[in-house]
Motif scaffolding. Sequence first.
Motif, short mmCIF file in Angstrom:
data_model
loop_
_atom_site.label_atom_id
_atom_site.label_comp_id
_atom_site.label_asym_id
_atom_site.label_seq_id
_atom_site.Cartn_x
_atom_site.Cartn_y
_atom_site.Cartn_z
N ILE A 1 0.84 -1.20 0.00
CA ILE A 1 0.00 0.00 0.00
C ILE A 1 0.87 1.25 0.00
CG2 ILE A 1 -1.61 1.38 1.39
CD1 ILE A 1 -2.91 -1.27 2.26
N SER A 2 1.86 1.30 0.88
CA SER A 2 2.71 2.49 0.97
C SER A 2 3.56 2.67 -0.30
CB SER A 2 3.60 2.43 2.20
OG SER A 2 4.52 1.37 2.09
N GLN A 3 4.02 1.56 -0.89
CA GLN A 3 4.83 1.66 -2.11
C GLN A 3 4.01 2.20 -3.27
OE1 GLN A 3 6.44 -2.27 -2.64
NE2 GLN A 3 8.28 -1.81 -1.45
N THR A 4 2.77 1.73 -3.39
CA THR A 4 1.93 2.21 -4.50
C THR A 4 1.58 3.68 -4.32
OG1 THR A 4 -0.02 1.33 -3.38
CG2 THR A 4 0.94 -0.01 -5.12
N GLU A 5 1.29 4.10 -3.08
CA GLU A 5 1.00 5.51 -2.82
C GLU A 5 2.22 6.38 -3.12
OE1 GLU A 5 -0.35 5.73 1.19
OE2 GLU A 5 -2.40 5.15 0.68
N ARG A 6 3.38 5.90 -2.72
CA ARG A 6 4.62 6.63 -2.95
C ARG A 6 4.91 6.77 -4.45
NH1 ARG A 6 9.56 7.56 -0.02
NH2 ARG A 6 11.31 7.31 -1.41
N LYS A 7 4.66 5.68 -5.18
CA LYS A 7 4.90 5.69 -6.62
C LYS A 7 3.97 6.69 -7.31
CE LYS A 7 5.56 2.41 -10.37
NZ LYS A 7 5.45 1.01 -10.79
N LYS A 8 2.70 6.73 -6.90
CA LYS A 8 1.75 7.68 -7.47
C LYS A 8 2.16 9.12 -7.16
CE LYS A 8 -2.33 4.73 -7.45
NZ LYS A 8 -3.62 4.44 -6.81
N ALA A 9 2.60 9.36 -5.94
CA ALA A 9 3.01 10.71 -5.55
C ALA A 9 4.24 11.15 -6.34
CB ALA A 9 3.30 10.76 -4.05
N LEU A 10 5.17 10.23 -6.59
CA LEU A 10 6.36 10.55 -7.38
C LEU A 10 5.99 10.87 -8.83
CD1 LEU A 10 9.11 8.05 -6.20
CD2 LEU A 10 9.30 10.52 -6.31
N GLU A 11 5.01 10.15 -9.38
CA GLU A 11 4.58 10.42 -10.75
C GLU A 11 3.90 11.78 -10.85
OE1 GLU A 11 2.18 7.09 -11.85
OE2 GLU A 11 3.90 5.74 -12.03
N GLU A 12 3.14 12.16 -9.81
CA GLU A 12 2.49 13.47 -9.80
C GLU A 12 3.52 14.59 -9.69
OE1 GLU A 12 -0.32 13.44 -6.63
OE2 GLU A 12 -1.61 11.96 -7.59
N ALA A 13 4.62 14.34 -8.99
CA ALA A 13 5.65 15.36 -8.79
C ALA A 13 6.65 15.40 -9.94
CB ALA A 13 6.37 15.10 -7.48
N LYS A 14 6.42 14.61 -10.96
CA LYS A 14 7.35 14.55 -12.10
C LYS A 14 7.47 15.93 -12.75
CE LYS A 14 9.15 11.03 -14.68
NZ LYS A 14 9.50 9.73 -14.25
N GLY A 15 8.69 16.37 -12.92
CA GLY A 15 8.93 17.68 -13.52
C GLY A 15 8.90 18.81 -12.52
N LYS A 16 8.38 18.56 -11.34
CA LYS A 16 8.35 19.57 -10.28
C LYS A 16 9.41 19.21 -9.25
CE LYS A 16 3.35 19.55 -10.70
NZ LYS A 16 2.16 19.12 -10.01
#
Length: 124
Positions: free
Chosen positions: A63-78
Motif C-alpha cells: 500500500i505504501s509503495q503504491t501511494e509513494r509511486k503515485k506521488a512521485l509520478e504526480e511530482a514529475k517535472g516539479k
Amino acid sequence: MVKTRVKAADLREKSKAELLQTLANLKKDLLNLKVQHVGGAGSSSGLKIKEMRKNVARVLTVISQTERKKALEEAKGKRIPYDLRFKKTRAIRRKLSRSDRNVKTVRQQKRLTHLARRQYAVKA
C-alpha cells in the motif's frame, strides 16, 4: 482462516480498496490467533501468529509503495518533496555536483591564467 503466505506480486495487482479489505481480514485473523494463543491452543499458534504479522506487514508495504509511486509520478517535472526523495547516504546527498565542483571564482581564474604552471626543460 489462516493462509500460508501472502505474495507481494499478487498484492500489487489489486486495487487499494481490495488491499484495505485484505488488510482488515488479516488483522481479524491475527486477533483470533492471539486469542487462541492466550487460551493455550498449542505451540504451533506462535508460528502462525508470526506468519500473520508478516502478511499484514506485506500488505501495508505494498500500500505504501503504491501511494509513494503515485506521488512521485504526480511530482514529475516539479520539485520532489523531501519524504519522497531517495535516501542514499548523508555524504552523497551533500556532495557537490560535477558542474558545481568545476566552478571557479574570478580570483582563481585570474591566478590560473596569469600565474600558469611553469615548465622547465632540462639540458642534457
